[in-house]
Every structure is written in structure tokens, then in C-alpha cells.
Scaffold this active site. Sequence first.
Site, PDB file in Angstrom:
ATOM      1  N   ASP A 103       1.656   9.595  -3.348  1.00  0.00           N
ATOM      2  CA  ASP A 103       0.892   9.918  -2.129  1.00  0.00           C
ATOM      3  C   ASP A 103       1.823  10.595  -1.101  1.00  0.00           C
ATOM      4  O   ASP A 103       2.044  10.096  -0.005  1.00  0.00           O
ATOM      5  CB  ASP A 103       0.262   8.649  -1.534  1.00  0.00           C
ATOM      6  CG  ASP A 103       1.293   7.580  -1.158  1.00  0.00           C
ATOM      7  OD1 ASP A 103       0.990   6.787  -0.242  1.00  0.00           O
ATOM      8  OD2 ASP A 103       2.389   7.539  -1.748  1.00  0.00           O
ATOM      9  N   HIS A 142      12.254   3.302  -0.281  1.00  0.00           N
ATOM     10  CA  HIS A 142      11.175   2.664  -1.059  1.00  0.00           C
ATOM     11  C   HIS A 142      10.967   3.366  -2.425  1.00  0.00           C
ATOM     12  O   HIS A 142      11.361   2.845  -3.454  1.00  0.00           O
ATOM     13  CB  HIS A 142       9.861   2.706  -0.259  1.00  0.00           C
ATOM     14  CG  HIS A 142       9.852   1.828   0.952  1.00  0.00           C
ATOM     15  ND1 HIS A 142      10.177   0.489   0.940  1.00  0.00           N
ATOM     16  CD2 HIS A 142       9.518   2.100   2.241  1.00  0.00           C
ATOM     17  CE1 HIS A 142      10.055  -0.030   2.149  1.00  0.00           C
ATOM     18  NE2 HIS A 142       9.657   0.933   2.963  1.00  0.00           N
TER      19      HIS A 142
HETATM   20  O1  RIB Z   1       5.520   0.326   1.315  1.00  0.00           O
HETATM   21  C1  RIB Z   1       6.139   1.557   1.003  1.00  0.00           C
HETATM   22  C2  RIB Z   1       5.240   2.423   0.192  1.00  0.00           C
HETATM   23  O2  RIB Z   1       4.102   2.827   0.968  1.00  0.00           O
HETATM   24  C3  RIB Z   1       5.913   3.741  -0.236  1.00  0.00           C
HETATM   25  O3  RIB Z   1       5.360   4.164  -1.452  1.00  0.00           O
HETATM   26  C4  RIB Z   1       5.523   4.698   0.857  1.00  0.00           C
HETATM   27  O4  RIB Z   1       5.502   6.055   0.417  1.00  0.00           O
HETATM   28  C5  RIB Z   1       4.118   4.242   1.144  1.00  0.00           C
HETATM   29  O5  RIB Z   1       3.274   4.848   0.179  1.00  0.00           O
HETATM   30 CA    CA Z   2       4.521   6.458  -1.691  1.00  0.00          CA
END
Ligand code: RIB
Ligand code: CA
Length: 319
Positions: free
Chosen positions: A10, A242
Site C-alpha cells: 500500500d 516497518h
Molecule cells: O504499521 C506499519 C504498517 O502500516 C506499514 O506497512 C506501513 O506502510 C503501514 O502500511
Molecule cells: Ca505498508
Amino acid sequence: MAQKMIIDTDPGVDDAMAIFFALRSPELDVIGLTTVFGNVHTDLATTNALRLLEIAGRTDIPVAKGADDPLAGPFKGPVPFVHGDDGQGNANLPAPRSRPIDQPAAAFIVEQIMAAPGEITLVPIGPLTNIALALRLEPRIAQNVKQVVLMGGNALCPGNATPAAEANIHNDPEAADIVFGAGWPVTMVGLDVTHQVNMTPEHFERYAASPDPLAQHIARIVPHYRAYFERANPGMRGIYVHDSSAIAYVIDPTLFETRQWPLRVETQGFSRGKTWPAIGTGAEQLPAAWRNRPPVNVCVGVDAKRLIALETGRLTQPA
Ligand code: RIB
Ligand code: CA
């Protein structure tokens, strides 16, 4: 032999970092991007995926658009205060020239996995809607995928979207519960480890100094994302890593300490989206909700310094 990989994404600033990290890693062969809502609406996620592949000169990699909404109801909306109105740190990139393929994401995932049994690594770094839809379309992908390594969840720590839940899981808890119960080799790279991986301004300076156009793009989009983290976490410098942490797991699982637990996802009430591993209760006491659930490989520890060195080493000059 490079590991074939589909990234479900995303994009999203950290998604862009993860996709570029994967594209610069000889151990990996990205055979497709599938897009989903989360940081932005799915149409913009698709546009951004196309943009990223154009920046990387990899328009040979197909982009398949996925679900616009979670399984159980309408998408609650994007997070421009984190990733920018455009999902790329308000970098105001030109429209992409390329287009997505006609095949929907779930069908693309099924076709690729079933055509290459045991070869495809699936890396979801957004809400798990497309993955759940792919399982519904063809449950046998659970026996034919090489592995699933997802960024999401929080086993032993608070959430980030709510006090209870991590953003990707919170965006589609029903899909996540299906994914964690499918009986396939699935690894959860959650906040338990990504909140230990803090990339700092000194690292971003290396991206800015790198001649690599992918590093230049990261340097351009990260300031907006960094500003969010430093507002939300007084005293913090930089960002949490992340999505790239999931890519790092595929490249080098020894970076992580893991435990295997059956895991459920809360779908009711104010803890909706919380991932609950079956910790501490002996098998004979396991409540029905966790009984007969397959184990999930949950990351509980990480060598953050080594992970950041691995990622920055692929996109920047040595420090
Ligand atoms: O919590 C972090 C996640 O949420 C990552 O994938 C960031 O891109 C959002 O999608
Ligand atoms: Ca993401």
C-alpha cells in the site's frame, strides 16, 4: 538461485523503501507487485507502485490492482499525516506512463503460486485483504507457496493504529485471522521487532549522498514520514523500519529471534485488530479459539544494527 517474490503493498513511504530494498537485493527476484488500500486508497497505491517501478527502470515487473475495501466493510480511509496526500511524502511525482495488468491481485497471486509450486515467497506489507481473497479463490496456495513473510501485528507490545492494534491488521482483522489460520509457513514481522529498528537522519544523509536514483527517491520522500514519527514519539530521531524489516527477514532470517505460537486476531470491540498469540497456556488449557490453529512464526527479537546495515548497504555508499 534468487528467491521469487510477490510484494503486496500500500505504498506508502516505508513500502517504497522496502520495494527498492528488494529490487537492489540479488537474493530476490521480484516477479510482481499487488496493491491494496491502507496508507492510501488502492487506486493511488497502484499509481505509486507503477511510479516506483518506473523510477527503478523495472516496468517489466507487473502491477496487479487489488481490493478497494476490507472483507467486512468500507475502508476507513488513508493516513496522509503519515505518508502524505500522495502516499509518497508529498513529493508530487509525475503520473506514471505504465499501466497495471488487467488481472486482479488475488488471481495474480494464485496464478503465480500454482504455476511454480514451492518457489514463490509472498511478502504482504499492507492490510491482508488480497491474501485472504487469494486463499478463498484457491485454498491450495497454502500448500504451494514457499513462504509468507508479512509486516503486521503486535504480539507482546502495544499497537500503533490504536493502543491495541497495528495498522495493517487493524485495516482488515477478518482477513488477517484467515491468513494466520491457513496452515501455511507464515512469519509475522510485527511491531515487536520493527519498533526496535530505528533509522536515523545520519542514514538518510547517506541516501541523499548516493548516486542511486532509488536512494534519491527515498531521501526525497522520507522527511514527511520522519516528521510524523518525531511528532508522535517525542525525543525520537528518524523513523521505525516497518516494511523493509519483512524484506530483511527473507534475505537473512538470522537477523531475527522467533517463537512459534497459534495466533488469533480480535475482530470485536475496542481491541479490534489485536494479534493474540497463545502464550503461556499449556495445550490442555488452550481455549477453543486457539485450539487446532496452526503455529505462526512470530518475530520477537531483531539485530537492528545489522538489519539497517543490510538495507542501507544495498542503496547507499559505505559510511
Ligand atoms: O504499521 C506499519 C504498517 O502500516 C506499514 O506497512 C506501513 O506502510 C503501514 O502500511
Ligand atoms: Ca505498508
